[in-house]
Structure formats: structure tokens, C-alpha cells
Design a protein around this motif. Structure first.
Motif, mmCIF file in Angstrom:
data_model
loop_
_atom_site.group_PDB
_atom_site.id
_atom_site.type_symbol
_atom_site.label_atom_id
_atom_site.label_comp_id
_atom_site.label_asym_id
_atom_site.label_seq_id
_atom_site.Cartn_x
_atom_site.Cartn_y
_atom_site.Cartn_z
ATOM 1 N N MET A 171 1.004 -1.535 -0.644
ATOM 2 C CA MET A 171 -0.557 -0.376 -0.030
ATOM 3 C C MET A 171 1.308 1.253 -0.346
ATOM 4 S SD MET A 171 -2.890 0.029 2.503
ATOM 5 C CE MET A 171 -2.794 2.627 3.406
ATOM 6 N N PHE A 172 2.127 1.211 0.752
ATOM 7 C CA PHE A 172 2.285 2.354 0.649
ATOM 8 C C PHE A 172 3.993 2.694 0.433
ATOM 9 C CE2 PHE A 172 -0.674 5.473 2.483
ATOM 10 C CZ PHE A 172 -0.406 4.357 3.817
ATOM 11 N N GLY A 173 3.976 1.365 -0.572
ATOM 12 C CA GLY A 173 5.323 0.894 -0.994
ATOM 13 C C GLY A 173 6.786 0.035 0.193
ATOM 14 N N SER A 174 7.623 0.605 0.235
ATOM 15 C CA SER A 174 8.266 -0.654 1.331
ATOM 16 C C SER A 174 8.117 -0.333 2.730
ATOM 17 C CB SER A 174 9.900 -0.084 0.995
ATOM 18 O OG SER A 174 10.342 1.267 1.281
ATOM 19 N N LEU A 175 7.084 1.028 3.189
ATOM 20 C CA LEU A 175 6.406 1.091 4.123
ATOM 21 C C LEU A 175 5.560 -0.401 4.821
ATOM 22 C CD1 LEU A 175 5.417 4.659 4.735
ATOM 23 C CD2 LEU A 175 7.769 2.967 5.645
ATOM 24 N N GLY A 176 6.780 -1.184 6.476
ATOM 25 C CA GLY A 176 5.359 -2.137 5.919
ATOM 26 C C GLY A 176 4.746 -1.888 7.747
ATOM 27 N N PHE A 177 3.290 -3.092 8.157
ATOM 28 C CA PHE A 177 2.829 -2.749 8.904
ATOM 29 C C PHE A 177 3.635 -2.219 10.601
ATOM 30 C CE2 PHE A 177 0.142 -4.335 13.338
ATOM 31 C CZ PHE A 177 -1.395 -3.528 12.534
ATOM 32 N N THR A 178 4.318 -2.388 10.552
ATOM 33 C CA THR A 178 5.369 -1.685 11.920
ATOM 34 C C THR A 178 5.836 -0.683 11.815
ATOM 35 O OG1 THR A 178 6.031 -4.070 12.479
ATOM 36 C CG2 THR A 178 7.066 -2.795 14.061
ATOM 37 N N GLU A 179 6.640 -0.472 10.939
ATOM 38 C CA GLU A 179 6.424 1.166 10.624
ATOM 39 C C GLU A 179 5.450 2.030 10.971
ATOM 40 O OE1 GLU A 179 7.840 -1.490 7.986
ATOM 41 O OE2 GLU A 179 9.997 -1.235 8.772
ATOM 42 N N LEU A 180 4.153 1.796 9.681
ATOM 43 C CA LEU A 180 2.910 2.421 10.128
ATOM 44 C C LEU A 180 2.976 2.796 11.592
ATOM 45 C CD1 LEU A 180 1.177 1.678 6.885
ATOM 46 C CD2 LEU A 180 2.507 3.856 7.570
ATOM 47 N N ILE A 181 2.831 1.567 12.504
ATOM 48 C CA ILE A 181 2.029 1.527 13.416
ATOM 49 C C ILE A 181 3.026 2.877 14.925
ATOM 50 C CG2 ILE A 181 1.917 0.599 15.889
ATOM 51 C CD1 ILE A 181 -0.308 0.108 14.021
ATOM 52 N N LEU A 182 4.361 2.685 14.409
ATOM 53 C CA LEU A 182 5.570 3.242 14.980
ATOM 54 C C LEU A 182 5.026 4.480 14.381
ATOM 55 C CD1 LEU A 182 8.218 3.399 16.763
ATOM 56 C CD2 LEU A 182 9.531 3.568 14.615
ATOM 57 N N ILE A 183 4.534 5.179 12.995
ATOM 58 C CA ILE A 183 4.731 6.914 12.791
ATOM 59 C C ILE A 183 2.866 6.838 13.919
ATOM 60 C CG2 ILE A 183 3.837 7.880 10.453
ATOM 61 C CD1 ILE A 183 5.677 6.204 9.045
ATOM 62 N N LEU A 184 1.968 6.348 14.084
ATOM 63 C CA LEU A 184 1.229 7.143 14.280
ATOM 64 C C LEU A 184 1.358 6.547 15.505
ATOM 65 C CD1 LEU A 184 -1.546 4.624 12.123
ATOM 66 C CD2 LEU A 184 -1.114 6.789 12.138
ATOM 67 N N MET A 185 2.301 6.746 16.329
ATOM 68 C CA MET A 185 2.639 6.972 17.751
ATOM 69 C C MET A 185 3.366 7.633 18.102
ATOM 70 S SD MET A 185 1.887 3.265 19.728
ATOM 71 C CE MET A 185 2.936 3.372 21.184
ATOM 72 N N ILE A 186 3.700 8.160 17.322
ATOM 73 C CA ILE A 186 4.550 9.082 17.207
ATOM 74 C C ILE A 186 3.938 10.547 16.904
ATOM 75 C CG2 ILE A 186 7.078 10.754 15.959
ATOM 76 C CD1 ILE A 186 8.168 7.896 15.523
ATOM 77 N N VAL A 187 3.010 10.626 16.076
ATOM 78 C CA VAL A 187 1.425 11.561 15.770
ATOM 79 C C VAL A 187 1.221 11.289 17.118
ATOM 80 C CG1 VAL A 187 0.166 12.624 14.014
ATOM 81 C CG2 VAL A 187 2.123 11.509 13.595
ATOM 82 N N LEU A 188 1.072 10.944 17.703
ATOM 83 C CA LEU A 188 -0.482 10.285 18.634
ATOM 84 C C LEU A 188 0.703 11.533 19.717
ATOM 85 C CD1 LEU A 188 -2.874 9.405 19.901
ATOM 86 C CD2 LEU A 188 -1.937 7.430 20.880
ATOM 87 N N ILE A 189 1.887 10.703 19.646
ATOM 88 C CA ILE A 189 2.096 11.564 20.862
ATOM 89 C C ILE A 189 2.702 13.057 20.454
ATOM 90 C CG2 ILE A 189 4.857 11.612 22.711
ATOM 91 C CD1 ILE A 189 4.945 8.362 21.780
ATOM 92 N N ILE A 190 2.790 13.600 19.611
ATOM 93 C CA ILE A 190 3.794 15.126 19.370
ATOM 94 C C ILE A 190 2.293 15.777 19.540
ATOM 95 C CG2 ILE A 190 4.401 16.084 17.815
ATOM 96 C CD1 ILE A 190 5.827 14.344 16.737
ATOM 97 N N PHE A 191 1.211 15.443 18.790
ATOM 98 C CA PHE A 191 -0.281 16.234 18.917
ATOM 99 C C PHE A 191 -1.348 15.690 19.572
ATOM 100 C CE2 PHE A 191 1.703 16.260 14.097
ATOM 101 C CZ PHE A 191 1.793 17.197 14.191
ATOM 102 N N GLY A 192 -1.164 14.660 19.996
ATOM 103 C CA GLY A 192 -1.958 14.334 21.332
ATOM 104 C C GLY A 192 -3.256 14.419 21.461
#
Length: 91
Positions: free
Chosen positions: A1-22
Motif C-alpha cells: 500500500m505505501f511502498g516499502s512501509l510495513g505494518f510495524t513502521e506505520l504503527i510506529l509513525i502513528l504512535m509518534i504522531v499521537l505523542i506529538i499532537f495528542g
């Protein structure tokens, strides 16, 4: 779906966004992103429409100019020459 991004990388990005923005800012962030994408798509379609209108107007403007140019080429050349001033004789 997003090229070479796997499920783990997407979860990590979402967690960082959640921490930054709340959690409270995520709906606003998603809404703003959605509006930005919609506005971009709308402007792309409007630009295409404006460009098509400009080309049509240019073609309509070119047609009368071609007729005018053809009629001026067929005009008679028997027009009198403009009066010229002759220099005064030297003494």
C-alpha cells in the motif's frame, strides 16, 4: 500500500504522531489534511478548466485577426504619398 512501509513502521509513525499532537488534536489534524487534499484537487481541476477556456478564447480571437489580415493584404496600393518638406536653398 505505501511502498516499502510495513505494518510495524506505520504503527510506529502513528504512535509518534499521537505523542506529538495528542489524542484531542488528531481529529482536527485529519480534518485539516482532508480539506487541504480536497482544495488541491479542486484547484487542479479549475486550472484545467481555465486553461481550456483560455485556449478556446485564443482560437476565437485568432480567427477574426486572420480575416482582417487577409483583407488588408488585398487593399489597393494607389494611395497618395505623404507630403514631404523640402529643404530651403542655401545662400
Amino acid at each position: 500500500m505505501f511502498g516499502s512501509l510495513g505494518f510495524t513502521e506505520l504503527i510506529l509513525i502513528l504512535m509518534i504522531v499521537l505523542i506529538i499532537f495528542g489524542a484531542g488534536k488528531l481529529p482536527q489534524l485529519g480534518e485539516g489534511l482532508g480539506k487541504a487534499i480536497k482544495g488541491f484537487k479542486k484547484s487542479v481541476h479549475e486550472a484545467d478548466a481555465i486553461e481550456a477556456d483560455a485556449q478556446a478564447a485564443a482560437q476565437q480571437a485568432a480567427a477574426p485577426q486572420a480575416v482582417t489580415a487577409a483583407s488588408t493584404q488585398n487593399a489597393p496600393l494607389n494611395q497618395p504619398a505623404p507630403a514631404t518638406a523640402q529643404p530651403a536653398p542655401r545662400s
